[in-house]
Design a protein around this motif. Sequence first.
Motif, PDB file in Angstrom:
ATOM      1  N   LEU A  98       4.414 -27.939  -0.828  1.00 13.62           N
ATOM      2  CA  LEU A  98       3.327 -26.990  -0.569  1.00 13.62           C
ATOM      3  C   LEU A  98       2.022 -27.394  -1.247  1.00 13.62           C
ATOM      4  N   GLN A  99       2.103 -28.424  -2.077  1.00 14.79           N
ATOM      5  CA  GLN A  99       0.951 -28.900  -2.845  1.00 14.79           C
ATOM      6  C   GLN A  99       0.349 -27.773  -3.679  1.00 14.79           C
ATOM      7  N   LYS A 100       1.234 -27.048  -4.371  1.00 11.05           N
ATOM      8  CA  LYS A 100       0.830 -25.937  -5.244  1.00 11.05           C
ATOM      9  C   LYS A 100       1.735 -25.920  -6.464  1.00 11.05           C
ATOM     10  N   PRO A 101       1.170 -25.595  -7.620  1.00 13.01           N
ATOM     11  CA  PRO A 101       2.035 -25.360  -8.778  1.00 13.01           C
ATOM     12  C   PRO A 101       2.767 -24.028  -8.616  1.00 13.01           C
ATOM     13  N   ILE A 102       3.869 -23.888  -9.330  1.00 12.89           N
ATOM     14  CA  ILE A 102       4.648 -22.652  -9.305  1.00 12.89           C
ATOM     15  C   ILE A 102       4.762 -22.143 -10.732  1.00 12.89           C
ATOM     16  N   HIS A 103       4.365 -20.891 -10.943  1.00 12.32           N
ATOM     17  CA  HIS A 103       4.507 -20.264 -12.247  1.00 12.32           C
ATOM     18  C   HIS A 103       5.708 -19.316 -12.174  1.00 12.32           C
ATOM     19  N   ILE A 104       6.652 -19.556 -13.039  1.00  9.78           N
ATOM     20  CA  ILE A 104       7.864 -18.739 -13.085  1.00  9.78           C
ATOM     21  C   ILE A 104       7.804 -17.868 -14.326  1.00  9.78           C
ATOM     22  N   TYR A 105       7.881 -16.562 -14.134  1.00 12.16           N
ATOM     23  CA  TYR A 105       7.910 -15.611 -15.247  1.00 12.16           C
ATOM     24  C   TYR A 105       9.355 -15.140 -15.385  1.00 12.16           C
ATOM     25  N   ARG A 106      10.045 -15.711 -16.371  1.00 11.02           N
ATOM     26  CA  ARG A 106      11.461 -15.432 -16.572  1.00 11.02           C
ATOM     27  C   ARG A 106      11.611 -14.276 -17.557  1.00 11.02           C
ATOM     28  N   GLU A 107      12.339 -13.267 -17.146  1.00 11.97           N
ATOM     29  CA  GLU A 107      12.581 -12.102 -18.003  1.00 11.97           C
ATOM     30  C   GLU A 107      13.980 -12.216 -18.577  1.00 11.97           C
ATOM     31  N   ARG A 108      14.030 -12.254 -19.921  1.00 10.68           N
ATOM     32  CA  ARG A 108      15.331 -12.380 -20.577  1.00 10.68           C
ATOM     33  C   ARG A 108      15.261 -11.760 -21.965  1.00 10.68           C
ATOM     34  N   ASP A 109      16.252 -10.969 -22.281  1.00 10.39           N
ATOM     35  CA  ASP A 109      16.344 -10.329 -23.602  1.00 10.39           C
ATOM     36  C   ASP A 109      15.085  -9.542 -23.943  1.00 10.39           C
ATOM     37  N   GLY A 110      14.510  -8.878 -22.942  1.00 14.57           N
ATOM     38  CA  GLY A 110      13.334  -8.048 -23.161  1.00 14.57           C
ATOM     39  C   GLY A 110      12.038  -8.826 -23.362  1.00 14.57           C
ATOM     40  N   ARG A 111      12.066 -10.121 -23.160  1.00 13.36           N
ATOM     41  CA  ARG A 111      10.870 -10.946 -23.326  1.00 13.36           C
ATOM     42  C   ARG A 111      10.564 -11.679 -22.023  1.00 13.36           C
ATOM     43  N   ILE A 112       9.316 -12.110 -21.888  1.00 12.94           N
ATOM     44  CA  ILE A 112       8.875 -12.849 -20.709  1.00 12.94           C
ATOM     45  C   ILE A 112       8.549 -14.280 -21.141  1.00 12.94           C
TER      46      ILE A 112
END
Length: 153
Positions: A98-112
Amino acid sequence: MDDVTKSLNVTLAHTLADGHCFLHAVALQLNKTPNTMQAYEFLMKAIETESTRNKNHYRNFIDENSGRLDLLAHKYLNNKIFYHAAGDPILQITSNALQKPIHIYRERDGRIWKTIVQSTMPQNINKSPLQVHLKDYHYSALIKQKLRSLIKF
């Protein structure tokens, strides 16, 4: 997660839990009309084309025990098997396709935790990123507020 969605001016849009939740999350962001199936099919084809065309580029992303790239891509696209433990190259392939970066916001143990998948292809360095939310191995889309009003869920 509310602080993140407010700061990014996005809404969390849940996706199908069918093994392709990552693709559904990306397709929702690519889509400018209510027809997300068209964006989903485009995305499937783009990933298949990218993984085939640049197969040698992705060899470094594959665990020797997980098999060949074409087999991994085939298992994911056709059988919906995503290999988190093997460092699945689908995220990188999608970014490059897609020629785009991907930002992943991972939610774990109450933190991002934010992870950036930056394309390894130089032409997309300054493109606006696709943004997804990951919790308990399930991806959801982070949709810009103005786009959300166009999409029917």
